[in-house]
Design a protein around this motif. Structure first.
Motif, mmCIF file in Angstrom:
data_model
loop_
_atom_site.group_PDB
_atom_site.id
_atom_site.type_symbol
_atom_site.label_atom_id
_atom_site.label_comp_id
_atom_site.label_asym_id
_atom_site.label_seq_id
_atom_site.Cartn_x
_atom_site.Cartn_y
_atom_site.Cartn_z
ATOM 1 N N SER A 1 0.827 -1.208 0.000
ATOM 2 C CA SER A 1 0.000 0.000 0.000
ATOM 3 C C SER A 1 0.866 1.265 0.000
ATOM 4 N N ALA A 2 1.926 1.259 0.804
ATOM 5 C CA ALA A 2 2.842 2.402 0.852
ATOM 6 C C ALA A 2 3.536 2.596 -0.500
ATOM 7 N N LYS B 1 2.342 1.721 -3.460
ATOM 8 C CA LYS B 1 1.352 2.229 -4.413
ATOM 9 C C LYS B 1 1.106 3.719 -4.218
ATOM 10 N N LYS B 2 1.170 4.163 -2.977
ATOM 11 C CA LYS B 2 0.988 5.584 -2.683
ATOM 12 C C LYS B 2 2.204 6.396 -3.156
ATOM 13 N N GLU B 3 3.395 5.847 -2.959
ATOM 14 C CA GLU B 3 4.642 6.536 -3.325
ATOM 15 C C GLU B 3 4.857 6.552 -4.835
ATOM 16 N N TYR B 4 4.595 5.436 -5.495
ATOM 17 C CA TYR B 4 4.853 5.305 -6.932
ATOM 18 C C TYR B 4 3.531 5.030 -7.655
ATOM 19 N N LYS B 5 2.754 6.101 -7.823
ATOM 20 C CA LYS B 5 1.454 5.972 -8.483
ATOM 21 C C LYS B 5 1.637 5.485 -9.921
#
Length: 113
Positions: free
Chosen positions: A46-47, A49-53
């Motif tokens: 999840s982290a 996916k948030k960092e590397y959209k």
């Protein structure tokens, strides 16, 4: 004589089955000692996916757990990130309190290759 032979075969079969079950449990158990492995794995992904959209993630690997202290442990994950034509490995460090099963911090580091 037939009874002794079948009893011996049964004992060998049961011993073999127990040995195979024991070995497979140990191999699987070493990778996932923490029953909350799935929870920390989801937080790491999840982290990322948030960092590397809009990135693709491959080669997801659980590196292992490092015990920092009695109240702090670090689970380390490495993932191959493919984004905008660039490919690199990112490491996610999940710092947690193993006694309380609580998240402390999440840190993402782009690895030098």
């Amino acid at each position: 004589m037939k009874h002794e032979n079948s009893s011996s075969k049964l004992i060998v079969f049961l011993f073999s089955a127990l040995l195979i079950l024991s070995v497979s449990t140990n191999v699987y158990g070493e990778m996932h000692q923490d029953p909350n492995y799935e929870k920390w794995s989801k937080i790491a992904l999840s982290a990322l996916k948030k960092e590397y959209k809009d990135a693709e993630f491959t080669d997801y690997k659980y590196v292992g757990r490092q015990e920092v202290s009695e109240e702090e442990a670090k689970d380390v994950f490495r993932v191959r990130v493919n984004q905008n034509g660039e490919s690199f490995t990112a490491q996610v460090d999940i710092v947690l309190n193993p006694k309380k099963n609580e998240l402390i911090t999440v840190k993402i580091v782009k690895m030098q290759e």
